[in-house]
Design an enzyme around this catalytic site. Sequence first.
Site: not given
Ligand code: UDX
Length: 487
Positions: A175, A233, A289, A291, A453
Amino acid sequence: MSSDGLSNGDHTGVVRRITCVGAGYVGGPTCAMIANKCPHIAVTVVDMNTAKIEEWNSDKLPIFEPGLEEIVKKCRGTNLFFSSDIPKSIREADLIFISVNTPTKMYGKGKGMAPDLKYVESVARSIAEHAGGPKIVVEKSTVPVKAAESILSILRDAQRTNNTLAFQVLSNPEFLAEGTAMKDLANPDRVLIGGEDSEEGKKAVAALVEVYSSWVPRERIITTNTWSSELSKLVANAFLAQRISSINSVSAICEATGADVSEVAHAVGFDSRIGNKFLNASVGFGGSCFQKDVLSLVYLCESLHLNKVAEYWHGVIEINNWQRRRFADQIIAELFNTVAGKKIAVFGFAFKKNTGDTRESSAIHVCKHLLEEEANIAIYDPKVEEKQMRMELGLTTSDDKVDKLVSVFSDPYEAAKDAHAIVVLTEWDEFKTYDYSRIYESMVHPAALFDGRLLFKRKEMESIGFRFFGIGTAPNHLTKVGFAAPS
Ligand code: UDX
Ligand code: ADP
């Protein structure tokens, strides 16, 4: 016994030797943390990509993750090893993590939806061939429900001809989020382990629980049946992605009404049942992850003939694509309906801050759309290398017309000089620290700032002189617009 006297073990014994197949974003950091927290375990990370293994053994690691380098340097050569000798590492392990990539399939049945399990299957076959004794095999890669069953079929087939073999397959999804991987691993919300409901299955689960118990409180280690673990997951990522699509859908309402999406998120998130995390509106989620896993869930539902459920989750992806397109269209509209030949500075190409990873980054989609309109885009990102950006944008030949529309800068001030607009696509903290008066003076006027952002305050940027467009915030004149009947 292996050459260094550590036991090859069986399912009942203590795990002494771990091999992880796949030295990527999941395998590398996870194994570095296990080695750091479990000095009694020898951890070997292997990969078929020998260049990657050489990088793991060098001063410049193949991935950037805050806190990773320190731990790798501390443990490497002591109880953490990076190797290309996959057969030997499989043979010597008590427990084997499968941490290979499971990208969305780009061919055949399930194209564009189902995860491609060819790498997982090939590792299962390598384990069957080289195991030479009992092994606990652990799926770390995100896989569809029942993937463990396929792995087990391959392994148990090998058992038929060699009765010294014995396998248990566990599901132990990761995770961690990129950029905070080491913190997530050191202090996880939970560790999830799924296993077979049999005597041997329980022993295998207990062996892995023991590994994590070295640093994770026992109450945070959840054990379930294999299918629940695999499904959890996918569902966890789908819920997280859904939250972002939900707030992004609200951002469009805010822009049209004068509400402010940050204020709405704050007010809504104050409800403890909803919670305040993961409610940042943005130009859309990216990363390897979300998508992929939502599409995998959709595909699973379709395979189970649960079409309504599939449709429901597919909406999460549709809103994400719509948000990216909407943002790019707004840039074009606000730059007087043409960006052809105009320099546009792009701040940020990574899919989020604190990582050099660009997989599925919304920046790719926005930049491609601007390139279709023949804008000159000038990209600056503190971590992403130029060749990576060009690869993601599909620019491979240096004499290509589109290729010439893209320039990459190592200085944000240079990227913005003579630009008509700045487009912020990644939330890097350093973007907030620049001298925007100086940047504004160096740009073509009227100069626009498109904040994908929510990094900036409208008033501050407008007082410098920028025409400001922020996701989920309405320009001032819109706040005076009254109610209109739906058209
Ligand atoms: C994610 C899950 O958080 C993690 O638990 C899993 O194991 C893998 O996928 P990750 O892809 O590394 O992790 O990044 P995450 O921090 O979740 O962000 C994913 C995307 O969402 C990023 O592009 C981020 O900028 C975006 N995001 C996140 C938003 O647009 N808004 C938010 O509030 C949070
Ligand atoms: P993730 O984000 O899931 O960790 P990565 O793409 O970063 O994905 O890493 C997966 C790694 O798995 C890659 O380095 C790839 O070379 C490796 N890999 C894929 N298939 C195999 C295989 N059959 N044997 C060994 N390594 C593999």
